[in-house]
Design an enzyme around this catalytic site. Sequence first.
Site, PDB file in Angstrom:
ATOM      1  N   HIS A 147      17.490  -4.405   9.461  1.00  0.00           N
ATOM      2  CA  HIS A 147      16.345  -4.777   8.633  1.00  0.00           C
ATOM      3  C   HIS A 147      15.340  -5.611   9.446  1.00  0.00           C
ATOM      4  CE1 HIS A 147      14.527  -5.917   4.687  1.00  0.00           C
ATOM      5  NE2 HIS A 147      14.212  -7.015   5.342  1.00  0.00           N
ATOM      6  N   GLU A 148      15.845  -6.588  10.189  1.00  0.00           N
ATOM      7  CA  GLU A 148      14.943  -7.467  10.958  1.00  0.00           C
ATOM      8  C   GLU A 148      14.280  -6.728  12.118  1.00  0.00           C
ATOM      9  OE1 GLU A 148      13.843 -10.241   9.949  1.00  0.00           O
ATOM     10  OE2 GLU A 148      15.172 -10.149   8.240  1.00  0.00           O
ATOM     11  N   HIS A 151      11.471  -4.665  10.855  1.00  0.00           N
ATOM     12  CA  HIS A 151      10.206  -5.402  10.671  1.00  0.00           C
ATOM     13  C   HIS A 151       9.459  -5.481  12.008  1.00  0.00           C
ATOM     14  CE1 HIS A 151      10.283  -6.783   6.545  1.00  0.00           C
ATOM     15  NE2 HIS A 151      11.387  -7.502   6.669  1.00  0.00           N
ATOM     16  N   GLU A 210       9.219  -4.796   2.673  1.00  0.00           N
ATOM     17  CA  GLU A 210      10.669  -4.898   2.457  1.00  0.00           C
ATOM     18  C   GLU A 210      11.311  -3.519   2.328  1.00  0.00           C
ATOM     19  OE1 GLU A 210      12.832  -7.399   2.687  1.00  0.00           O
ATOM     20  OE2 GLU A 210      10.988  -8.187   3.533  1.00  0.00           O
TER      21      GLU A 210
END
Length: 279
Positions: A147-148, A151, A210
């Site tokens: 997820h990070e 981003h 998100e």
Amino acid sequence: MKTVRCRENIIPRIFYTTIVMCIVFFIGCAEVPITHRKGLRLVPKSELLSLSLRQYDQTLKKSKLSTDQEKVKMVRRVGERIARSAEAFLQESGKNQQIKDYKWEFNLIEDDKVVNAWAMPGGKVAVYTGILPYTKDETGLAVVMGHEVAHALADHGNERMSQALLANMGGMALSVALANKPQQTRELFLTAFGAGASVGLMLPYSRLHESEADRIGMVLMARAGYDPREAITFWERMNKKEGSRPPEFLSTHPAPASRQANLKTYIPEALPYYKKPLK
Ligand SMILES: [Zn+2]
């Protein structure tokens, strides 16, 4: 008379705005890997990278780094695997030259009260020990790391920073903003990259970012050899922790039910990579 003058002024203004929007669109937009969405990027990469390096070093100096070697090694191992997966996507989409912009670093910060992780430009990642009870094992950690890194790969921070500079500083260039309002600019930066928040993994980002990070993150973890279906169980554990929350429209957090529903729709895209991961 007044009305006529207004109308006369409006036409060149519309013309001017259209020209500016076109320039912004053609020069300041970039495509996000995997989802192919176009996003605004007005901050030069070199300026963002040098600010990132400074902020990352400062944050690490101010923090207590974990001395638990087993956990530190796990964070680095999972991080490196996800990073290789991200680089494979950059390579395949003809963005090889971007790979050199990432000098990956994965650090574990000792703070059990902070349930958070973030990634600054250039692949500078921090995980807080407070999130480890929720990740539970290496696959759970791969959900967070995916997820990070997503981003970072999608350049969401640049998009947030571009929007913030337009909204709060009249479109000032980053270097000018740093020289004139250093404290405010640094705060914008930390918020844009999630390093300013201590309450949750997703707080500083919009729901669009998100969802995109969830989707790309699941593909990244799958390609790194982790089962993307575990993303659903990780977010279930996180949602239980969060307890009562405001209605979805009041919050930048996606409501648990819609996030879970979205995660399920991303599985068919991610799963084939898990069955054929990177060597
Ligand atoms: Zn996020």
